[in-house]
Design a protein around this motif. Sequence first.
Motif, PDB file in Angstrom:
ATOM      1  N   GLU A   1       0.809  -1.221   0.000  1.00  0.00           N
ATOM      2  CA  GLU A   1       0.000   0.000   0.000  1.00  0.00           C
ATOM      3  C   GLU A   1       0.843   1.271   0.000  1.00  0.00           C
ATOM      4  O   GLU A   1       0.568   2.218  -0.731  1.00  0.00           O
ATOM      5  CB  GLU A   1      -0.937  -0.002   1.217  1.00  0.00           C
ATOM      6  N   GLU A   2       1.908   1.290   0.794  1.00  0.00           N
ATOM      7  CA  GLU A   2       2.749   2.481   0.911  1.00  0.00           C
ATOM      8  C   GLU A   2       3.511   2.804  -0.381  1.00  0.00           C
ATOM      9  O   GLU A   2       3.733   3.959  -0.707  1.00  0.00           O
ATOM     10  CB  GLU A   2       3.748   2.295   2.063  1.00  0.00           C
ATOM     11  N   PHE A   3       3.909   1.765  -1.116  1.00  0.00           N
ATOM     12  CA  PHE A   3       4.787   1.954  -2.267  1.00  0.00           C
ATOM     13  C   PHE A   3       4.118   1.679  -3.611  1.00  0.00           C
ATOM     14  O   PHE A   3       4.759   1.782  -4.658  1.00  0.00           O
ATOM     15  CB  PHE A   3       6.018   1.049  -2.140  1.00  0.00           C
ATOM     16  N   ALA A   4       2.852   1.328  -3.617  1.00  0.00           N
ATOM     17  CA  ALA A   4       2.185   0.819  -4.823  1.00  0.00           C
ATOM     18  C   ALA A   4       2.233   1.776  -6.007  1.00  0.00           C
ATOM     19  O   ALA A   4       2.690   1.408  -7.095  1.00  0.00           O
ATOM     20  CB  ALA A   4       0.743   0.434  -4.505  1.00  0.00           C
ATOM     21  N   GLU A   5       1.753   2.975  -5.844  1.00  0.00           N
ATOM     22  CA  GLU A   5       1.653   3.903  -6.976  1.00  0.00           C
ATOM     23  C   GLU A   5       3.018   4.217  -7.560  1.00  0.00           C
ATOM     24  O   GLU A   5       3.216   4.181  -8.781  1.00  0.00           O
ATOM     25  CB  GLU A   5       0.936   5.192  -6.553  1.00  0.00           C
ATOM     26  N   THR A   6       3.968   4.528  -6.714  1.00  0.00           N
ATOM     27  CA  THR A   6       5.319   4.845  -7.196  1.00  0.00           C
ATOM     28  C   THR A   6       5.952   3.642  -7.875  1.00  0.00           C
ATOM     29  O   THR A   6       6.603   3.781  -8.911  1.00  0.00           O
ATOM     30  CB  THR A   6       6.197   5.325  -6.030  1.00  0.00           C
ATOM     31  N   SER A   7       5.768   2.464  -7.313  1.00  0.00           N
ATOM     32  CA  SER A   7       6.338   1.254  -7.911  1.00  0.00           C
ATOM     33  C   SER A   7       5.742   0.985  -9.282  1.00  0.00           C
ATOM     34  O   SER A   7       6.453   0.614 -10.224  1.00  0.00           O
ATOM     35  CB  SER A   7       6.108   0.044  -6.996  1.00  0.00           C
ATOM     36  N   ARG A   8       4.447   1.183  -9.416  1.00  0.00           N
ATOM     37  CA  ARG A   8       3.806   0.998 -10.721  1.00  0.00           C
ATOM     38  C   ARG A   8       4.360   2.003 -11.740  1.00  0.00           C
ATOM     39  O   ARG A   8       4.593   1.668 -12.903  1.00  0.00           O
ATOM     40  CB  ARG A   8       2.288   1.134 -10.598  1.00  0.00           C
ATOM     41  N   GLN A   9       4.569   3.234 -11.299  1.00  0.00           N
ATOM     42  CA  GLN A   9       5.150   4.246 -12.179  1.00  0.00           C
ATOM     43  C   GLN A   9       6.567   3.856 -12.587  1.00  0.00           C
ATOM     44  O   GLN A   9       6.950   4.014 -13.753  1.00  0.00           O
ATOM     45  CB  GLN A   9       5.147   5.614 -11.495  1.00  0.00           C
ATOM     46  N   PHE A  10       7.338   3.344 -11.640  1.00  0.00           N
ATOM     47  CA  PHE A  10       8.700   2.915 -11.959  1.00  0.00           C
ATOM     48  C   PHE A  10       8.685   1.829 -13.038  1.00  0.00           C
ATOM     49  O   PHE A  10       9.401   1.930 -14.040  1.00  0.00           O
ATOM     50  CB  PHE A  10       9.428   2.409 -10.702  1.00  0.00           C
ATOM     51  N   PHE A  11       7.853   0.801 -12.859  1.00  0.00           N
ATOM     52  CA  PHE A  11       7.822  -0.284 -13.848  1.00  0.00           C
ATOM     53  C   PHE A  11       7.238   0.171 -15.186  1.00  0.00           C
ATOM     54  O   PHE A  11       7.641  -0.326 -16.235  1.00  0.00           O
ATOM     55  CB  PHE A  11       7.110  -1.515 -13.292  1.00  0.00           C
TER      56      PHE A  11
ATOM     57  N   GLY B   1      11.295   2.163 -21.469  1.00  0.00           N
ATOM     58  CA  GLY B   1      12.700   2.242 -21.853  1.00  0.00           C
ATOM     59  C   GLY B   1      13.537   3.255 -21.110  1.00  0.00           C
ATOM     60  O   GLY B   1      14.713   3.438 -21.414  1.00  0.00           O
ATOM     61  N   ARG B   2      12.983   3.919 -20.127  1.00  0.00           N
ATOM     62  CA  ARG B   2      13.763   4.897 -19.355  1.00  0.00           C
ATOM     63  C   ARG B   2      14.836   4.214 -18.530  1.00  0.00           C
ATOM     64  O   ARG B   2      15.931   4.741 -18.352  1.00  0.00           O
ATOM     65  CB  ARG B   2      12.848   5.713 -18.447  1.00  0.00           C
ATOM     66  N   PHE B   3      14.504   3.039 -17.998  1.00  0.00           N
ATOM     67  CA  PHE B   3      15.446   2.254 -17.194  1.00  0.00           C
ATOM     68  C   PHE B   3      15.696   0.925 -17.885  1.00  0.00           C
ATOM     69  O   PHE B   3      14.763   0.291 -18.365  1.00  0.00           O
ATOM     70  CB  PHE B   3      14.876   1.992 -15.791  1.00  0.00           C
ATOM     71  N   SER B   4      16.947   0.505 -17.924  1.00  0.00           N
ATOM     72  CA  SER B   4      17.338  -0.797 -18.451  1.00  0.00           C
ATOM     73  C   SER B   4      17.762  -1.642 -17.256  1.00  0.00           C
ATOM     74  O   SER B   4      18.761  -1.335 -16.602  1.00  0.00           O
ATOM     75  CB  SER B   4      18.500  -0.617 -19.426  1.00  0.00           C
TER      76      SER B   4
ATOM     77  N   GLU C   1      12.412   8.513  -5.748  1.00  0.00           N
ATOM     78  CA  GLU C   1      13.383   9.549  -6.078  1.00  0.00           C
ATOM     79  C   GLU C   1      13.776   9.563  -7.550  1.00  0.00           C
ATOM     80  O   GLU C   1      14.333  10.554  -8.015  1.00  0.00           O
ATOM     81  CB  GLU C   1      14.647   9.368  -5.234  1.00  0.00           C
ATOM     82  N   VAL C   2      13.518   8.470  -8.280  1.00  0.00           N
ATOM     83  CA  VAL C   2      14.023   8.383  -9.653  1.00  0.00           C
ATOM     84  C   VAL C   2      12.952   8.418 -10.733  1.00  0.00           C
ATOM     85  O   VAL C   2      13.285   8.617 -11.896  1.00  0.00           O
ATOM     86  CB  VAL C   2      14.908   7.128  -9.856  1.00  0.00           C
ATOM     87  N   ILE C   3      11.701   8.245 -10.356  1.00  0.00           N
ATOM     88  CA  ILE C   3      10.670   8.280 -11.400  1.00  0.00           C
ATOM     89  C   ILE C   3      10.533   9.701 -11.911  1.00  0.00           C
ATOM     90  O   ILE C   3      10.738  10.669 -11.192  1.00  0.00           O
ATOM     91  CB  ILE C   3       9.296   7.739 -10.919  1.00  0.00           C
ATOM     92  N   ASN C   4      10.188   9.798 -13.164  1.00  0.00           N
ATOM     93  CA  ASN C   4       9.957  11.084 -13.794  1.00  0.00           C
ATOM     94  C   ASN C   4       8.451  11.292 -13.805  1.00  0.00           C
ATOM     95  O   ASN C   4       7.752  10.696 -14.614  1.00  0.00           O
ATOM     96  CB  ASN C   4      10.534  11.072 -15.212  1.00  0.00           C
TER      97      ASN C   4
ATOM     98  N   ASP D   1       6.675  13.595 -14.883  1.00  0.00           N
ATOM     99  CA  ASP D   1       6.157  14.106 -16.153  1.00  0.00           C
ATOM    100  C   ASP D   1       5.774  12.970 -17.092  1.00  0.00           C
ATOM    101  O   ASP D   1       4.845  13.089 -17.875  1.00  0.00           O
ATOM    102  CB  ASP D   1       7.199  14.989 -16.841  1.00  0.00           C
ATOM    103  N   ASP D   2       6.499  11.831 -17.014  1.00  0.00           N
ATOM    104  CA  ASP D   2       6.201  10.688 -17.877  1.00  0.00           C
ATOM    105  C   ASP D   2       4.902   9.988 -17.488  1.00  0.00           C
ATOM    106  O   ASP D   2       4.333   9.271 -18.275  1.00  0.00           O
ATOM    107  CB  ASP D   2       7.328   9.647 -17.813  1.00  0.00           C
ATOM    108  N   THR D   3       4.477  10.166 -16.256  1.00  0.00           N
ATOM    109  CA  THR D   3       3.337   9.403 -15.775  1.00  0.00           C
ATOM    110  C   THR D   3       2.098  10.232 -15.568  1.00  0.00           C
ATOM    111  O   THR D   3       1.054   9.705 -15.221  1.00  0.00           O
ATOM    112  CB  THR D   3       3.698   8.686 -14.456  1.00  0.00           C
ATOM    113  N   LEU D   4       2.168  11.535 -15.792  1.00  0.00           N
ATOM    114  CA  LEU D   4       0.997  12.387 -15.545  1.00  0.00           C
ATOM    115  C   LEU D   4      -0.171  11.978 -16.414  1.00  0.00           C
ATOM    116  O   LEU D   4      -1.308  11.991 -15.956  1.00  0.00           O
ATOM    117  CB  LEU D   4       1.354  13.854 -15.782  1.00  0.00           C
ATOM    118  N   GLY D   5       0.076  11.593 -17.641  1.00  0.00           N
ATOM    119  CA  GLY D   5      -1.015  11.186 -18.524  1.00  0.00           C
ATOM    120  C   GLY D   5      -1.721   9.945 -18.036  1.00  0.00           C
ATOM    121  O   GLY D   5      -2.918   9.765 -18.255  1.00  0.00           O
TER     122      GLY D   5
END
Length: 158
Positions: free
Chosen positions: A18-28, A34-37, A146-149, A151-155
């Motif tokens: 629950e604490e990390f869900a949204e950010t983790s989904r954005q990261f993946f 292709g932002r992260f390899s 700390e590393v997700i962008n 701007d990439d996920t606002l849409g």
Amino acid sequence: MSIRTYADTSVYGGPYDEEFAETSRQFFAQVRAGRFSLVVLAVVEDELAEAPPEVWSIYETVLPEATVAEITEEVLDLQQAYPDAHILTPTWEDDALHIAVATVQGCDLIVSWNFQHIVHFQKIPQYNAVNALQGYDPVAIHSPREVINDDDTLGEKR
């Protein structure tokens, strides 16, 4: 150009915490874009063996595009250097292994939700000091937040 990134086990479980869900989904989502390899290690598979199927499926989804790292003598030597420097105790050897693999593999970034042993403001410079003494470049260590962008996920949020 994508950022060569090592994600430890905690990140794969993040979308279902629950604490990390949204950010983790954005990261993946950014991994898939292709932002992260990703660089992965069999130890992560071992650690995920007991995880729920939905956590395992995240790992399986990124695996085809990931670089699979080997545990070499070089990795094991660096892994041992961290407890030798009193950064971690031998009890946390898997955490040291994550840092060592990412370092030897030349990752630019390690992401983790482990704030006790990996993403820790006192330990990060210590890891990088050991890395430098062993002839390796420093590695940035951050949480996915700390590393997700954003701007990439606002849409995706609309």
